[in-house]
Structure formats: C-alpha cells, structure tokens
Motif scaffolding. Structure first.
Motif, PDB file in Angstrom:
ATOM      1  N   ILE A 231     -16.077 -35.817  -9.715  1.00 24.71           N
ATOM      2  CA  ILE A 231     -15.933 -36.406  -8.365  1.00 24.71           C
ATOM      3  C   ILE A 231     -14.523 -36.181  -7.837  1.00 24.71           C
ATOM      4  N   THR A 232     -13.516 -36.334  -8.714  1.00 31.93           N
ATOM      5  CA  THR A 232     -12.133 -36.108  -8.277  1.00 31.93           C
ATOM      6  C   THR A 232     -11.936 -34.671  -7.811  1.00 31.93           C
ATOM      7  N   GLY A 233     -12.490 -33.716  -8.603  1.00 34.64           N
ATOM      8  CA  GLY A 233     -12.372 -32.314  -8.189  1.00 34.64           C
ATOM      9  C   GLY A 233     -13.073 -32.053  -6.872  1.00 34.64           C
ATOM     10  N   ALA A 307     -17.471 -28.710  -8.843  1.00 32.83           N
ATOM     11  CA  ALA A 307     -16.169 -29.374  -8.777  1.00 32.83           C
ATOM     12  C   ALA A 307     -15.025 -28.387  -8.691  1.00 32.83           C
ATOM     13  N   GLY A 308     -15.309 -27.082  -8.756  1.00 32.85           N
ATOM     14  CA  GLY A 308     -14.258 -26.082  -8.584  1.00 32.85           C
ATOM     15  C   GLY A 308     -13.857 -25.342  -9.826  1.00 32.85           C
ATOM     16  N   ASN A 339     -12.005 -32.183 -19.965  1.00 35.30           N
ATOM     17  CA  ASN A 339     -10.582 -31.986 -20.244  1.00 35.30           C
ATOM     18  C   ASN A 339     -10.039 -30.760 -19.508  1.00 35.30           C
ATOM     19  N   THR A 340     -10.852 -29.728 -19.418  1.00 36.66           N
ATOM     20  CA  THR A 340     -10.406 -28.545 -18.675  1.00 36.66           C
ATOM     21  C   THR A 340     -10.194 -28.875 -17.205  1.00 36.66           C
ATOM     22  N   LEU A 341     -11.128 -29.653 -16.644  1.00 34.75           N
ATOM     23  CA  LEU A 341     -10.967 -30.062 -15.241  1.00 34.75           C
ATOM     24  C   LEU A 341      -9.688 -30.863 -15.027  1.00 34.75           C
ATOM     25  N   LYS A 342      -9.358 -31.715 -15.995  1.00 33.73           N
ATOM     26  CA  LYS A 342      -8.226 -32.614 -15.804  1.00 33.73           C
ATOM     27  C   LYS A 342      -6.893 -31.949 -16.124  1.00 33.73           C
ATOM     28  N   THR A 367     -13.938 -22.155 -24.314  1.00 34.37           N
ATOM     29  CA  THR A 367     -12.574 -21.637 -24.110  1.00 34.37           C
ATOM     30  C   THR A 367     -12.267 -21.635 -22.623  1.00 34.37           C
ATOM     31  N   ASP A 368     -10.996 -21.842 -22.317  1.00 34.87           N
ATOM     32  CA  ASP A 368     -10.570 -21.769 -20.922  1.00 34.87           C
ATOM     33  C   ASP A 368      -9.279 -20.976 -20.839  1.00 34.87           C
ATOM     34  N   THR A 369      -8.921 -20.633 -19.638  1.00 37.44           N
ATOM     35  CA  THR A 369      -7.723 -19.802 -19.407  1.00 37.44           C
ATOM     36  C   THR A 369      -6.587 -20.617 -18.826  1.00 37.44           C
ATOM     37  N   GLY A 370      -6.690 -21.946 -18.917  1.00 35.51           N
ATOM     38  CA  GLY A 370      -5.670 -22.792 -18.313  1.00 35.51           C
ATOM     39  C   GLY A 370      -4.445 -22.924 -19.189  1.00 35.51           C
ATOM     40  N   ARG A 371      -3.603 -23.850 -18.786  1.00 30.74           N
ATOM     41  CA  ARG A 371      -2.358 -24.060 -19.517  1.00 30.74           C
ATOM     42  C   ARG A 371      -2.517 -25.061 -20.663  1.00 30.74           C
ATOM     43  N   GLY A 372      -3.762 -25.549 -20.834  1.00 31.02           N
ATOM     44  CA  GLY A 372      -3.988 -26.529 -21.897  1.00 31.02           C
ATOM     45  C   GLY A 372      -3.529 -27.903 -21.475  1.00 31.02           C
ATOM     46  N   GLY A 373      -3.664 -28.858 -22.362  1.00 33.14           N
ATOM     47  CA  GLY A 373      -3.293 -30.231 -22.051  1.00 33.14           C
ATOM     48  C   GLY A 373      -2.515 -30.847 -23.186  1.00 33.14           C
ATOM     49  N   PRO A 374      -1.903 -31.964 -22.942  1.00 34.44           N
ATOM     50  CA  PRO A 374      -1.140 -32.626 -24.005  1.00 34.44           C
ATOM     51  C   PRO A 374      -2.065 -33.102 -25.116  1.00 34.44           C
TER      52      PRO A 374
END
Length: 419
Positions: A231-233, A307-308, A339-342, A367-374
C-alpha cells in the motif's frame, strides 16, 4: 399386592450412600486434626485416663488382679502412669513406650494386672505408623519382657498363656499400623503425582499459549507487514502520478483498495481460525478459507508488481507439497519481497526461482538488485520468523548480500517423511 418402587419427588434430597458419608466425616475429622492436633490428643488421652480411673474407683481391677490387697495409692499411680503419657503418643511414640514400661513392669511384678496395660498397643500402633520398622523389634521385646514377668511371678497355666496373647495383640496392632501407613503413603504418592501432573499441565498450557502467540505474531507480521508495504508503494506512486496522469493515480487508488480488502480478508480468516468456528463469519460475510499457498503466488507477485517492484517468477517441477509446507514457502517469499520493497531502493528488480522436487522437497530463491537492507535487530520478526517457519519442517534458510550485488534469500525444505 404388587411391589411398588417409590420414586423420589422432584426436588427431594437423595439419600447419601453410607460410604460417601463415612468418607466425608473422615475428611472433616482429619482436617480438624491437622489444624488442631492438641485438641484431638487431649480428648483421646482424657478418654483413656477416665476409663483407667473408672476401673480403679469402680473396683473392676479386683476381678482380674492377683494381689487384691495392694495399696490403693499404688493402683492409682499405675492407672495414671499407664494412661497419661498417651498424650505424646503421636509425636514421641518411642519415648512414651519407654515411659510406660516401668509402670507395666511394676504392674506385672505386683500382680495388680491393670487392664490399662493394654494401652501399650496404641503406642505400638503409632510406632508402626510413624517410625522405622526396626523400632518394632525392641517394642516387641519390652512387651514380651512384661508378659514374661507376669508368667514367672504369677504363673497360671503354662507360660504360653501369658506370653502368646501379648504377642498376638502386638502383631495385630502392628499390622493395623502398617496397613494404615501403606495406605497413607499410597495416597500421598497419588496426591503428589496429581499435583505434579497439574503443574505439568499448566506448564504445557503456558508453553502452548506462548507458541500460539508466536504463531499469531508471525502471521500478523506477514499479513500486515507485506500489505502495508504494498500500500505504501502504491500510495507513493499514485502521489507522483496524480499531477501528470490522473488515470494512473486512479489505478493506484484502486490497487490500494484491493490490497486493503485482501489484508482485511486474511486477518478475518486468521481470527476465524483462532476461534475454531465451523461456519462462515456472519459479521464479515467472508467464508472460512485455508491459509494462502503456492497457488496464490501469482496474485502475490501481481500485487508487488503493482506496488512498483518488477518481479520475475520461474517455476520448475510439479508441486506436491502439503498445505503447511506451502504456507511456509509462501510466507518466506512474501517476507522477502516485502523487505525488498522497504529496503532495496528505487530501480530495483527481483527474481524468484521456485523448484519442486520429489516427495515434497522444495527450494526457493529470491534475489534482488537493490542496495540491500540493514541486518534485522534483536526485536525484528521478519528473518527470525522465516527461520522458525523453515525449522518446523527441518529446512534451512540463508539470507544475506548477493555476491553480484543486492540481497539473496534461499529456503530449502527436505523431503516429507513417509506416513
């Protein structure tokens, strides 16, 4: 005349069986004795002292004595000496037996032969009830010594006529004491076992409640966390599209409404399952339904795409998983995409590889191509929840940065054990 069985009138009190009445009275007496033991001891001792004095003043002892000319003060002293110490028979039975023995020996030596000497048997009973078995040997020796003195000093018939009855009554008192002791120990064992079982039952109930709370927390986290992220996305995308493309903003609002209704539906179904109802929820109008499975994966991916987040899905093999395993894999994939969305940031893409293997084994990789998360904090429920779900089926979960960049989550469930 025909026999007629009278039925009790409605509301009439049914007669209590005799055994239940006796047990109820016995419980009350024991409870009173446990609260005020001295009162019971005083009453019982007073009864036997009174009986001994009646024997003395009434002259009943003269019918069996072999020394009718004995001093009255000596007879009175022996009557009291053989009865008063009974006050301490329960707390100090061995000491009481030793205290009674001199009076019993004088009674036998003089030939007065008071019947109060039989009160030794009460003390023997309490020794058998409360003291080690070896104590009974010297108790038997003391009573035999008294009977032997009587047989030697005042013989009447053979010696066995004075000794054998004493030994027989000693055996009876001992048997009664051992029987009562055995039953008491057995009852205490059963009561202790019942208490331990009750404690264990309460502990099991608390553990079950804690496990249920953890399960509910996982489900709530997965349902609310994922849908709120979607919903946020959608809301962020709709906000940017509102100025340039009202149609895209309308589509985002429609997707938000659809996702919200889906989240509410899942929450209601979860609550319905927790209430263990067998009928549809009349307030919501939603029928009870099973938890989501891998057949709902396309819908999950579609919501994330809306959601994008572009997501590719690759499935190999033929699904043959139980509902519980399907829910586990579904929740792991859902949490990974959430987690990928956030955390992954803009311009991220994700890829899911799902492989069904023989006899219920399955592997899934996100797998995703993002910067990862804490790394998740100690109070986080995402990654720990995924590990707990996977461990229930003996599976493994790997989560961490991908060597090529981005983040990778890999879950593997082994083959289902044969039924």
């Amino acid at each position: 005349m025909d026999d007629v069985t009278e039925q009790p009138a409605t509301g009439a009190r049914t007669a209590e069986p005799l055994t239940q009445y006796v047990q109820r009275v016995s419980r009350r007496v024991r409870a009173f004795d446990a609260r005020r033991p001295l009162v019971w001891d005083l009453h019982l001792t007073g009864f036997w002292v009174t009986a001994a004095l009646i024997d003395y003043y009434g002259g009943g002892w003269l019918t069996v004595t072999r020394a009718p000319d004995s001093p009255r003060w000596l007879v009175l002293t022996l009557s009291l000496g053989l009865s008063v110490p009974l006050l301490w028979r329960r707390t100090h039975p061995r000491t009481v037996l030793l205290a009674l023995t001199p009076f019993a020996l004088v009674n036998a030596w003089t030939g007065i032969l008071l019947q109060a000497v039989m009160l030794h048997l009460l003390v023997v009973f309490h020794i058998a009830l409360r003291r080690p078995a070896r104590t009974l040997w010297w108790a038997a020796a003391l009573l035999t010594a008294t009977a032997t003195v009587t047989a030697v000093r005042h013989p009447q018939g053979g010696p066995d006529q004075a000794i054998v009855p004493v030994l027989m009554t000693f055996a009876v008192a001992t048997a009664i004491g051992i029987t009562v002791r055995t039953r008491r120990d057995h009852t205490e064992t059963l009561e202790d076992r019942a208490r331990r079982l009750e404690i264990e039952r309460d502990q099991q109930a608390r553990l079950a409640a804690a496990a249920e709370r953890a399960r509910i927390a996982r489900e709530m986290h997965d349902i609310i966390g994922h849908n709120l992220s979607v919903i946020t996305g959608l809301a962020d995308g709709g906000k940017y599209a509102a100025a340039k493309s009202p149609e895209r903003a309308t589509q985002a609002l429609h997707a938000i409404a659809t996702t919200s209704r889906q989240a509410l539906g899942e929450l209601r179904r979860l609550l319905d399952v927790l209430r263990e109802e067998d009928h549809p929820d009349e307030t919501s109008g939603l029928p009870l339904a099973p938890q989501p499975g891998l057949t709902d994966l396309d819908q999950l991916v579609g919501g994330v795409r809306a959601a994008g987040l572009p997501v590719d899905l690759t499935v190999t093999g033929t699904p043959s998983l139980s509902p519980g395993r399907q829910l586990t894999v579904y929740r792991v994939l859902q949490e990974s995409l959430t987690n990928t969305l956030k955390h992954a940031g803009p311009g991220t893409t994700a890829h899911i590889e799902l492989s069904y293997e023989a006899r219920g084994a399955v592997t899934a990789t996100v797998t995703d191509t993002g910067r990862g998360g804490p790394a998740p904090g100690p109070d986080g429920r995402g990654l720990p929840g995924m590990r707990e779900r996977t461990a229930l089926y003996g599976g493994t979960l790997e989560a961490g940065p991908h060597p090529a960049g981005g983040w990778r989550v890999h879950v593997s469930l082994p083959e289902e054990p044969p039924q």
